[in-house]
Design a protein around this motif. Sequence first.
Motif, PDB file in Angstrom:
ATOM      1  N   GLU A 183       0.949  -1.148   0.138  1.00 21.36           N
ATOM      2  CA  GLU A 183      -0.128   0.012  -0.047  1.00 21.36           C
ATOM      3  C   GLU A 183       0.943   1.158  -0.126  1.00 21.36           C
ATOM      4  OE1 GLU A 183      -2.802   2.217  -0.309  1.00 21.36           O
ATOM      5  OE2 GLU A 183      -3.522   0.508  -0.183  1.00 21.36           O
ATOM      6  N   GLN A 184       0.422   2.281  -0.807  1.00 22.00           N
ATOM      7  CA  GLN A 184       1.210   3.461  -0.952  1.00 22.00           C
ATOM      8  C   GLN A 184       0.768   4.359   0.275  1.00 22.00           C
ATOM      9  OE1 GLN A 184       1.021   4.672  -5.143  1.00 22.00           O
ATOM     10  NE2 GLN A 184       2.759   6.360  -4.382  1.00 22.00           N
ATOM     11  N   ASN A 185      -0.646   4.177   0.550  1.00 20.73           N
ATOM     12  CA  ASN A 185      -0.894   4.937   1.670  1.00 20.73           C
ATOM     13  C   ASN A 185      -0.651   4.284   3.013  1.00 20.73           C
ATOM     14  OD1 ASN A 185      -2.853   6.159   3.839  1.00 20.73           O
ATOM     15  ND2 ASN A 185      -4.553   6.145   2.589  1.00 20.73           N
ATOM     16  N   ALA A 186       0.627   4.818   3.489  1.00 18.41           N
ATOM     17  CA  ALA A 186       1.339   4.425   4.525  1.00 18.41           C
ATOM     18  C   ALA A 186       0.414   4.596   6.020  1.00 18.41           C
ATOM     19  CB  ALA A 186       2.665   5.039   4.753  1.00 18.41           C
ATOM     20  N   GLN A 187      -0.357   5.693   6.062  1.00 17.70           N
ATOM     21  CA  GLN A 187      -1.023   5.728   7.101  1.00 17.70           C
ATOM     22  C   GLN A 187      -2.136   4.804   7.429  1.00 17.70           C
ATOM     23  OE1 GLN A 187      -1.010   8.768   9.538  1.00 17.70           O
ATOM     24  NE2 GLN A 187      -2.462   7.324  10.628  1.00 17.70           N
ATOM     25  N   ALA A 188      -2.823   4.734   6.144  1.00 14.29           N
ATOM     26  CA  ALA A 188      -3.948   3.705   6.436  1.00 14.29           C
ATOM     27  C   ALA A 188      -3.319   2.135   6.625  1.00 14.29           C
ATOM     28  CB  ALA A 188      -4.670   3.639   5.098  1.00 14.29           C
ATOM     29  N   ALA A 189      -2.326   2.067   5.907  1.00 15.15           N
ATOM     30  CA  ALA A 189      -1.839   0.684   6.217  1.00 15.15           C
ATOM     31  C   ALA A 189      -1.016   0.172   7.502  1.00 15.15           C
ATOM     32  CB  ALA A 189      -0.724   0.102   4.800  1.00 15.15           C
ATOM     33  N   LEU A 190      -0.282   1.131   8.037  1.00 21.60           N
ATOM     34  CA  LEU A 190       0.270   0.925   9.130  1.00 21.60           C
ATOM     35  C   LEU A 190      -0.199   1.125  10.517  1.00 21.60           C
ATOM     36  CD1 LEU A 190       3.910   2.699   8.213  1.00 21.60           C
ATOM     37  CD2 LEU A 190       3.468   0.176   8.379  1.00 21.60           C
ATOM     38  N   SER A 191      -1.425   1.764  10.388  1.00 24.50           N
ATOM     39  CA  SER A 191      -2.225   1.938  11.512  1.00 24.50           C
ATOM     40  C   SER A 191      -3.277   0.598  11.762  1.00 24.50           C
ATOM     41  CB  SER A 191      -3.217   3.191  11.259  1.00 24.50           C
ATOM     42  OG  SER A 191      -4.211   3.071  10.246  1.00 24.50           O
ATOM     43  N   ILE A 192      -3.263  -0.348  10.770  1.00 26.13           N
ATOM     44  CA  ILE A 192      -3.848  -1.487  11.156  1.00 26.13           C
ATOM     45  C   ILE A 192      -3.039  -2.723  10.997  1.00 26.13           C
ATOM     46  CG2 ILE A 192      -6.131  -0.449  10.244  1.00 26.13           C
ATOM     47  CD1 ILE A 192      -5.586  -2.288   7.661  1.00 26.13           C
ATOM     48  N   ALA A 193      -1.660  -2.558  10.795  1.00 28.34           N
ATOM     49  CA  ALA A 193      -0.777  -3.692  10.748  1.00 28.34           C
ATOM     50  C   ALA A 193      -0.326  -4.095  11.894  1.00 28.34           C
ATOM     51  CB  ALA A 193       0.213  -3.519   9.638  1.00 28.34           C
ATOM     52  N   ASP A 194      -0.111  -5.544  12.325  1.00 26.89           N
ATOM     53  CA  ASP A 194       0.890  -5.884  13.464  1.00 26.89           C
ATOM     54  C   ASP A 194       2.051  -5.365  13.114  1.00 26.89           C
ATOM     55  OD1 ASP A 194      -1.264  -7.668  14.572  1.00 26.89           O
ATOM     56  OD2 ASP A 194      -1.316  -8.523  12.690  1.00 26.89           O
ATOM     57  N   ARG A 195       2.770  -5.648  11.912  1.00 30.46           N
ATOM     58  CA  ARG A 195       4.194  -5.261  11.576  1.00 30.46           C
ATOM     59  C   ARG A 195       4.209  -4.616  10.395  1.00 30.46           C
ATOM     60  NH1 ARG A 195       7.903  -8.697  10.861  1.00 30.46           N
ATOM     61  NH2 ARG A 195       6.593 -10.513  10.433  1.00 30.46           N
ATOM     62  N   GLY A 196       5.149  -3.975  10.013  1.00 33.04           N
ATOM     63  CA  GLY A 196       5.526  -3.138   8.669  1.00 33.04           C
ATOM     64  C   GLY A 196       6.969  -3.206   8.173  1.00 33.04           C
ATOM     65  N   TYR A 197       6.877  -3.155   6.912  1.00 31.69           N
ATOM     66  CA  TYR A 197       8.350  -2.905   6.151  1.00 31.69           C
ATOM     67  C   TYR A 197       8.183  -1.819   5.219  1.00 31.69           C
ATOM     68  CZ  TYR A 197       9.213  -7.862   7.655  1.00 31.69           C
ATOM     69  OH  TYR A 197       9.655  -8.875   8.471  1.00 31.69           O
ATOM     70  N   VAL A 198       9.410  -1.131   5.177  1.00 34.44           N
ATOM     71  CA  VAL A 198       9.432  -0.094   4.234  1.00 34.44           C
ATOM     72  C   VAL A 198      10.334  -0.477   3.207  1.00 34.44           C
ATOM     73  CG1 VAL A 198       9.882   2.346   3.879  1.00 34.44           C
ATOM     74  CG2 VAL A 198       8.872   1.560   6.073  1.00 34.44           C
TER      75      VAL A 198
END
Length: 237
Positions: free
Chosen positions: A194-209
């Motif tokens: 997802e390009q929308n980092a705010q939306a994706a990371l706010s619901i993710a358990d973990r994230g990668y950039v």
Amino acid sequence: MNSLLEVRGLASHYGRIQALHGIELEVRKGELVALVGANGAGKTSLLRCISGVQPVSGGALRFDGREIVRQSAAGRVRQGICQVPEGRQVFGPMSVEDNLRLGAFVRQDTAGIRGDLAEMYALFPILGEFRHRAAGTLSGGQQQMLAMARALMGRPRLLLLDEPSMGLAPLIVEEIFGVIRRLREQGMTTLLVEQNAQAALSIADRGYVIETGRVTLSGDGRALLADPAVQSAYLGM
């Protein structure tokens, strides 16, 4: 928590151009993992490598402990890796219901397929209303719902979501992410690009950039949201 997907040192090329450089990534069972980055960073290339439609030129891909680099895309679907592609890619002339049935092409359980159709119509009521309509006549948001439901008809063990918010109105984006949250609560293992980092990371358990084909940051979703580098590059802060 056990790993379902392990990506180790993954490289991929388009001709002489290297798109991915030694990607390291893990998705554990029941997790929602977000992969964020700018357009052209390599997010879609990575998903295509995982689903088997983009060749891998180096590294390892393990699904539930088994190496899958040499396995066909169809074989990966049979193992439970189902992708919602960027841009929806529904079959326009076919009805909504026929698109959904195509998502279950590897299954033989007629009663189960019928039950899952009912579940998809409950999850996305507009699809039930338009079940006999040609998929190409649906709006962009409705086609995104159809693409997601089509993948879910395969009963995925790993759901790959590629840019589900792309080109959609804010209210539709909110609805799509509401469904993603619901799937997470139900235990669906998901890798969300997802390009929308705010939306994706706010619901993710973990994230990668990911930047220029390399993972540059990883961690807890909300911790990444608070990272100054992420805020500066992706949140305009």
